[in-house]
Design a protein around this motif. Structure first.
Motif: not given
Length: 268
Positions: A179-184, A191-198, A215-216, A223-225
């Motif tokens: 289980d993982l998660s990302l702040t958007a 309504g679209s989203l951006l995630v920055l990650f390493t 992300l759309p 639900a999000v892909t």
């Protein structure tokens, strides 16, 4: 996926990747930036931009030499010109011959970034290496909005600079049963989203500081892909003249995302 579906998936990804590279290598794309100038109250001249530049409470001002012009939104300007107060993450592109002078605000500071098509970094660009596309890296997640957007301060590729985003929510998903998660953060489109990650590949096969995934808008059920095949480098992966944001601490994934764009040739 059937063989036909896999072939279509791969072809679609390759078309997307070519578009990414074409945009990056455009005549006035990020690879054409020749310098980064931080403006202050004292007028300053720069070798790759015309005139004297300064900023103050009323915004950015340039004083052009006689016989010099900039073209802004199709209109030629001469002498003294005020760009006004530029909003955070906003900017104006002023045309100067075959160059574009970007006037912008990043991290609360007004900057000038000239873009010249003949910049060696752009001329020598040989594309961006990437992992082969693989459908297994297309993950379905669940978006949970916060009660109120949460102001989130992150660092930047430039030491001492900070960016503040109003994070609208968090995305939960699983990879290999973990289980993982990302702040958007907000994306460009409504309504679209951006995630920055390493992740565990960062600094090994992928750029160390960050990668981005656009992300759309999530579905009505949240639900999000997340298609990690489309994880991209930000401009700071190619040039030290970018002010890109870094991921928030909670977006450092403890798994290896072996998908998307890899360390650019320019950083090897």
């Amino acid at each position: 996926m059937t063989t036909t579906e896999t072939d279509a998936f791969t072809a679609e990804w390759r078309a997307w990747h070519r578009g990414r590279e074409e945009n990056l290598a455009a005549p006035h794309g990020f690879l054409s930036i020749t310098s980064l100038h931080w403006l202050g109250a004292v007028p300053a001249r720069f070798p790759d931009a015309p005139g004297e530049w300064s900023t103050g409470p009323e915004g950015v001002t340039v004083v052009l030499d006689e016989g010099t012009e900039l073209v802004i939104d199709g209109e030629a300007v001469h002498g003294r010109h005020s760009f006004g107060v530029i909003p955070e993450r906003g900017g104006v592109n002023a045309v100067w011959g075959d160059a574009v002078i970007e006037v912008a605000k990043r991290g609360g500071y007004d900057i000038v970034r000239p873009r010249h098509p003949d910049n060696p970094l752009r001329v020598a660009f040989a594309g961006t290496p990437a992992y082969d596309p693989d459908p297994k890296w297309v993950v379905t997640g669940r978006y949970e909005p916060f009660d109120q957007p949460e102001p989130t301060t992150v660092g930047a590729a430039v030491d001492g600079l900070e960016h503040v985003y109003d994070a609208p929510g968090r995305i939960h998903f699983a990879i290999d049963g973990r289980d993982l998660s990302l702040t958007a953060f907000p994306g460009y489109a409504p309504g679209s989203l951006l995630v920055l990650f390493t992740d565990a590949t960062s600094g090994v096969t992928t750029y160390a500081a960050n990668r981005a995934l656009w992300l759309p808008p999530p579905g009505a059920d949240g639900a999000v892909t997340l298609d990690f095949n489309r994880a991209t480098n930000l401009p700071c992966a190619y040039t030290d003249l970018a002010t890109c944001p870094l991921p928030p601490a909670e977006n450092r994934l403890p798994v290896a995302i072996e998908a998307g764009e890899r360390i650019p040739f320019e950083r090897r």
